[in-house]
Scaffold this active site. Structure first.
Site, PDB file in Angstrom:
ATOM      1  N   LYS A   1       0.800  -1.216   0.031  1.00  0.00           N
ATOM      2  CA  LYS A   1      -0.059   0.000   0.028  1.00  0.00           C
ATOM      3  C   LYS A   1       0.864   1.249   0.094  1.00  0.00           C
ATOM      4  O   LYS A   1       0.919   2.096  -0.633  1.00  0.00           O
ATOM      5  CB  LYS A   1      -0.933   0.214   1.247  1.00  0.00           C
ATOM      6  CG  LYS A   1      -1.822   1.469   1.389  1.00  0.00           C
ATOM      7  CD  LYS A   1      -2.613   1.416   2.745  1.00  0.00           C
ATOM      8  CE  LYS A   1      -1.613   1.713   4.112  1.00  0.00           C
ATOM      9  NZ  LYS A   1      -1.512   3.290   4.245  1.00  0.00           N
TER      10      LYS A   1
ATOM     11  N   ARG B   1      -4.152   9.888   3.932  1.00  0.00           N
ATOM     12  CA  ARG B   1      -3.291  10.608   4.573  1.00  0.00           C
ATOM     13  C   ARG B   1      -2.261  10.992   3.310  1.00  0.00           C
ATOM     14  O   ARG B   1      -1.837  12.019   3.064  1.00  0.00           O
ATOM     15  CB  ARG B   1      -2.461  10.056   5.538  1.00  0.00           C
ATOM     16  CG  ARG B   1      -1.102  10.794   6.241  1.00  0.00           C
ATOM     17  CD  ARG B   1      -0.533   9.914   7.029  1.00  0.00           C
ATOM     18  NE  ARG B   1      -1.497   9.851   8.447  1.00  0.00           N
ATOM     19  CZ  ARG B   1      -1.261  10.405   9.361  1.00  0.00           C
ATOM     20  NH1 ARG B   1      -0.125  11.092   9.549  1.00  0.00           N
ATOM     21  NH2 ARG B   1      -2.095  10.117  10.612  1.00  0.00           N
TER      22      ARG B   1
ATOM     23  N   CYS C   1      -6.385   7.429   8.698  1.00  0.00           N
ATOM     24  CA  CYS C   1      -6.665   6.996  10.057  1.00  0.00           C
ATOM     25  C   CYS C   1      -6.428   8.084  11.105  1.00  0.00           C
ATOM     26  O   CYS C   1      -5.346   9.001  11.045  1.00  0.00           O
ATOM     27  CB  CYS C   1      -5.849   5.853  10.185  1.00  0.00           C
ATOM     28  SG  CYS C   1      -6.057   4.356   9.290  1.00  0.00           S
TER      29      CYS C   1
ATOM     30  N   PRO D   1       0.539  16.786  11.107  1.00  0.00           N
ATOM     31  CA  PRO D   1       1.081  18.090  10.583  1.00  0.00           C
ATOM     32  C   PRO D   1       1.757  18.032   9.212  1.00  0.00           C
ATOM     33  O   PRO D   1       2.219  16.723   8.938  1.00  0.00           O
ATOM     34  CB  PRO D   1       1.929  18.795  11.397  1.00  0.00           C
ATOM     35  CG  PRO D   1       2.282  17.694  12.326  1.00  0.00           C
ATOM     36  CD  PRO D   1       1.237  16.735  12.432  1.00  0.00           C
TER      37      PRO D   1
HETATM   38  N1  EPU Z   1       5.270  14.752  10.970  1.00  0.00           N
HETATM   39  C1  EPU Z   1       5.358  16.015  11.141  1.00  0.00           C
HETATM   40  N2  EPU Z   1       5.205  17.106  10.092  1.00  0.00           N
HETATM   41  C2  EPU Z   1       5.275  16.700   8.819  1.00  0.00           C
HETATM   42  C3  EPU Z   1       5.162  15.399   8.526  1.00  0.00           C
HETATM   43  C4  EPU Z   1       5.162  14.593   9.607  1.00  0.00           C
HETATM   44  O1  EPU Z   1       5.378  16.616  12.467  1.00  0.00           O
HETATM   45  O2  EPU Z   1       5.392  17.369   7.967  1.00  0.00           O
HETATM   46  C5  EPU Z   1       5.136  13.870  11.902  1.00  0.00           C
HETATM   47  C6  EPU Z   1       3.708  13.034  11.946  1.00  0.00           C
HETATM   48  O3  EPU Z   1       2.787  13.757  12.434  1.00  0.00           O
HETATM   49  C7  EPU Z   1       4.138  11.783  12.437  1.00  0.00           C
HETATM   50  C8  EPU Z   1       5.888  11.689  12.222  1.00  0.00           C
HETATM   51  O4  EPU Z   1       6.128  12.901  11.609  1.00  0.00           O
HETATM   52  O5  EPU Z   1       4.199  11.861  13.953  1.00  0.00           O
HETATM   53  C9  EPU Z   1       5.952  10.390  11.113  1.00  0.00           C
HETATM   54  O6  EPU Z   1       5.171  10.657   9.873  1.00  0.00           O
HETATM   55  P1  EPU Z   1       5.580  10.185   8.316  1.00  0.00           P
HETATM   56  O7  EPU Z   1       5.453  11.515   7.680  1.00  0.00           O
HETATM   57  O8  EPU Z   1       6.880   9.658   8.619  1.00  0.00           O
HETATM   58  O9  EPU Z   1       4.326   9.458   8.218  1.00  0.00           O
HETATM   59  P2  EPU Z   1       3.489   9.429   6.863  1.00  0.00           P
HETATM   60  O10 EPU Z   1       4.076   9.839   5.583  1.00  0.00           O
HETATM   61  O11 EPU Z   1       2.220  10.379   7.249  1.00  0.00           O
HETATM   62  C10 EPU Z   1       3.711   6.883   6.311  1.00  0.00           C
HETATM   63  C11 EPU Z   1       2.942   5.699   6.233  1.00  0.00           C
HETATM   64  C12 EPU Z   1       2.309   5.226   7.471  1.00  0.00           C
HETATM   65  C13 EPU Z   1       3.428   4.883   8.562  1.00  0.00           C
HETATM   66  C14 EPU Z   1       4.552   6.210   8.692  1.00  0.00           C
HETATM   67  C15 EPU Z   1       5.676   5.831   9.478  1.00  0.00           C
HETATM   68  C16 EPU Z   1       1.995   6.055   4.034  1.00  0.00           C
HETATM   69  C17 EPU Z   1       0.821   6.110   3.217  1.00  0.00           C
HETATM   70  N3  EPU Z   1       1.873   5.993   5.325  1.00  0.00           N
HETATM   71  O12 EPU Z   1       2.907   7.986   6.710  1.00  0.00           O
HETATM   72  O13 EPU Z   1       1.495   4.140   7.125  1.00  0.00           O
HETATM   73  O14 EPU Z   1       2.885   4.794   9.766  1.00  0.00           O
HETATM   74  O15 EPU Z   1       4.929   6.352   7.312  1.00  0.00           O
HETATM   75  O16 EPU Z   1       6.219   4.921   8.821  1.00  0.00           O
HETATM   76  O17 EPU Z   1       3.156   5.685   3.289  1.00  0.00           O
HETATM   77  C18 EPU Z   1      -0.446   2.916   7.572  1.00  0.00           C
HETATM   78  O18 EPU Z   1       0.151   2.063   6.586  1.00  0.00           O
HETATM   79  O19 EPU Z   1      -1.191   2.420   8.301  1.00  0.00           O
HETATM   80  C19 EPU Z   1       0.222   4.088   8.062  1.00  0.00           C
HETATM   81  C20 EPU Z   1      -0.235   4.887   8.601  1.00  0.00           C
END
Ligand code: EPU
Length: 424
Positions: free
Chosen positions: A22, A93, A117, A123
């Site tokens: 995914k 997201r 989710c 942010p």
């Molecule tokens: N964060 C910030 N500011 C930003 C971006 C992120 O504070 O501008 C914080 C987030 O709030 C969070 C942390 O940094 O606390 C990690 O966020 P990240 O950006 O790494 O996660 P994401 O890209 O939103 C992806 C996966 C998630 C997975 C996370 C961490 C996708 C579509 N989603 O999310 O997957 O948990 O990386 O590995 O790639 C899932 O598959 O169920 C899922 C939630």
């Protein structure tokens, strides 16, 4: 509304092919928007999040079709002033990575804050500040975000304060056709970033260092998938870990095929510590669980290659009936213990507060009626229900369907008693 009804206590046995990832298919689909032509992908998972990405691409004036594992994206023509409606942005997201790709392709876009989710605040400050450094003007009007790059995007050095997966993807997408060189330091190292970079390279992008903390991108004029080429989406390491946990919970043995064991280096040792026999060979993982499980050392969620936050709820399920106490520390998201409510309903002994959850093993879990609180939390409840005594009902299956292809079919083939019913 649908529910999964699971009669626990049936051992699992058999072979299962790992679905496509995914978290890789979504950025690759967004990357295909940068290609001035047709891109063909395979090993795409049939999950609602990937169909949502297809709808986003179609609503921007391009043509995307996913049928089974194949997806064709014709991005030759797109709207002049592309706008992603609020309802599509809210579905997941990952919708936010269309910001980098649309700025890179056409220099403007309008979108809304992403949904997905509820794992606590999410942010997008790093996405916005990075794209601004590359020359984008971004106006955040509360809900709506208006972006443009009147003079085009240009490369620069970006040091992320945290290796965010989404921000790293957005920067790469914006940088591949920007003018000059972009250097990302403290970049996310997750395999899904490498998958997107592999696809972009197939289309002519110049990207080096993905999989490390320093990624260098040299902008090119145009991207296009060579005719006749097909890009295969990486296997889903989180789905792989989920089915391994299902065997750990219910007992039995399974051969998981078409996966990439090295992507699970932070996870496999945990199952071994629990007392499962695991053997990884080639693109397969064999797991056998016979005896009672034992608790493991503190599990701290970390960025890749550490223990993934997405596997926290899933591994917690079998540990509920392990001998001893396991401590979890969730370091990535603020609100990722909501599944503990469902596990406690099944008889688990878990104390969760802030970042920490303490799981004291009980003899067995019993069936209960529960709600999937989110995607991975829902998968954790399914995992626990397979090993519990009696029947469980898990509602809000729409969360689980966001990331798991045919979960009840796969588990039934392994010998589980699980069915989907419509409710209300
Ligand atoms: N964060 C910030 N500011 C930003 C971006 C992120 O504070 O501008 C914080 C987030 O709030 C969070 C942390 O940094 O606390 C990690 O966020 P990240 O950006 O790494 O996660 P994401 O890209 O939103 C992806 C996966 C998630 C997975 C996370 C961490 C996708 C579509 N989603 O999310 O997957 O948990 O990386 O590995 O790639 C899932 O598959 O169920 C899922 C939630």
């Amino acid at each position: 509304m649908q529910k999964l009804v699971i009669e626990g206590g049936k051992m699992l046995c058999g072979e299962l092919k790992t679905q496509g990832a995914k978290n890789a298919v979504l950025p690759v689909m967004a990357a295909a928007v940068l290609c001035k032509g047709v891109s063909v992908l395979d090993n795409c998972p049939s999950i609602t999040d990937s169909y949502c990405a297809v709808r986003i691409i179609n609503c921007l004036g391009m043509k995307a079709i996913q049928s089974g594992g194949n997806c064709t994206i014709d991005a030759a023509v797109l709207d002049d002033n592309p706008t992603i409606p609020d309802r599509l942005m809210r579905e997941m997201r990952s919708s936010i990575i269309f910001m980098g790709t649309l700025l890179g392709r056409i220099g403007r876009c309008n979108l809304y804050y992403p949904g997905g989710c509820d794992l606590g605040p999410h942010p997008i400050d790093m996405h916005i500040s990075s794209l601004k450094r590359m020359g984008a003007q971004i106006e955040d009007e509360g809900e709506k975000i208006t972006c443009c790059a009147p003079n085009g995007l240009h490369g620069c050095s970006i040091a992320l304060s945290f290796p965010s997966v989404g921000a790293t993807e957005n920067i790469i997408l914006a940088a591949v056709c920007a003018e000059g060189e972009t250097v990302i330091s403290n970049a996310a190292r997750e395999p899904e970033i490498c998958c997107m970079a592999d696809f972009l390279r197939q289309c002519g992008a110049v990207i080096k260092g993905d999989g490390s903390g320093r990624i260098v991108i040299e902008g090119v004029e145009e991207l296009k998938q060579p005719e006749g080429e097909v890009f295969g989406i990486y296997p889903d390491r989180i789905a792989a870990a989920t089915y391994i946990a299902c065997v750990a919970s219910a007992g039995g043995e399974m051969l998981l095929t078409d996966c990439t064991p090295c992507h699970l280096e932070g996870v496999i040792p945990i199952f071994e510590q629990m007392g499962c026999y695991i053997k990884a060979f080639g693109s397969n993982i064999y797991i056998h669980k016979r005896d009672t499980l034992t608790a493991v050392d503190t599990i701290r969620t970390m960025v890749y290659p550490g223990f993934p936050t997405d596997v926290q709820a899933i591994v917690m399920a079998p540990l509920c009936t392990a001998r001893g106490t396991t401590v979890f520390v969730e370091n990535i998201f603020e609100n990722r213990y909501r599944h503990t409510l469902g596990l406690c309903r099944m008889g688990a002994d878990i104390k969760a507060e802030g970042k920490v959850a303490v799981v004291s093993g009980v003899k067995k879990l019993h069936g209960a009626k529960m709600d999937a609180p989110n995607l991975r939390g829902g998968a954790g409840l399914v995992t626990a229900a397979l090993g519990a005594e009696g029947t469980s009902e898990i509602a809000s299956t729409e969360y689980i369907d966001r990331g798991y292809e045919n979960i009840e079919g796969n588990l039934t083939a392994l010998g589980a008693k699980i069915r989907r019913i419509s409710s209300g």
